[in-house]
Design an enzyme around this catalytic site. Sequence first.
Site, PDB file in Angstrom:
ATOM      1  N   SER A  97      24.031  54.491  57.838  1.00  0.00           N
ATOM      2  CA  SER A  97      23.503  53.399  56.827  1.00  0.00           C
ATOM      3  C   SER A  97      23.928  52.439  57.810  1.00  0.00           C
ATOM      4  CB  SER A  97      24.120  53.838  55.833  1.00  0.00           C
ATOM      5  OG  SER A  97      23.812  53.009  54.671  1.00  0.00           O
ATOM      6  N   ASP A 194      13.941  55.437  51.810  1.00  0.00           N
ATOM      7  CA  ASP A 194      14.940  54.834  51.960  1.00  0.00           C
ATOM      8  C   ASP A 194      14.373  53.532  51.994  1.00  0.00           C
ATOM      9  OD1 ASP A 194      16.712  53.332  52.716  1.00  0.00           O
ATOM     10  OD2 ASP A 194      17.530  55.324  54.639  1.00  0.00           O
ATOM     11  N   HIS A 224      17.446  57.884  51.473  1.00  0.00           N
ATOM     12  CA  HIS A 224      19.058  57.529  52.246  1.00  0.00           C
ATOM     13  C   HIS A 224      20.019  58.894  52.345  1.00  0.00           C
ATOM     14  CE1 HIS A 224      21.245  54.116  54.470  1.00  0.00           C
ATOM     15  NE2 HIS A 224      21.934  54.341  53.454  1.00  0.00           N
TER      16      HIS A 224
END
Length: 260
Positions: A97, A194, A224
């Site tokens: 991320s 996501d 995610h």
Amino acid sequence: MRARIYNPTPNASAPQPALIYIHGGGWCLSSVESHDSVCRALAHQANIVVLSLDYRLAPEHVFPAGLEDCYAATQWISKHVNELNLDPARLAMGGDSAGGNLTAATLLLTHERKGAPIAFQLLLYPAVHTLASNQSRQQFAEGFALDKTLSNWMFQSYVGSSNKTALTDPLVSPLLAKDLSFMPPAFVLTASHDPLRDEGKAYAERLQQEGVQCLYKCYEGMLHGFLNHTYLLPLDVGQQAISDCARHLKDALHTASGKL
């Protein structure tokens, strides 16, 4: 800055391969503790040293503070490989991320400043085009773990209210970089449900188009951040993703060529 080291073979006589890991959390949250299970699993399954970085977080420390921490730590590790018993030719970087964002940005900065080379990059559902407008950002804007409101707040907290050039800065959005041909080989992982799926795929395609060895895989049915929750159903997908990451790290770092 603080770092946590995972070493499955602490008594190894020969210099070892290593992964410098940058945790996610929207540049504002999380730590080496929150990503302990991911780093522990990668170290064990890939049989490599993992160095997990605890960089400065926003909003107390806005861009480029966290990025500069990651760059400084990477260069420090590269300069102290002898005392850490690491092989300088087999150093990888990775993150999830926002950590994937910082990994890509650190590699851009390393190229710009002619820093120590990195052999491989592991990008896990990376945020590489912040505030992008694409299908996955729109389709999964609400109710899929990473809501648009939260994502926007994290981004604004990271860049600060006075930064007017952040939207076009490749160190904030690495997908906007004019040249990626110098990047090391990569494995890019995304999740099907996501908001960051499409930009991760686009980044992998850019690397491939510019001649970088890059493998890409999207994990179906996943949200995610799923690698931090491999105990949730479907259990086998999360565990398979960790195994895939470890396999690609082993392929890249346990061979002299570093090829995937």
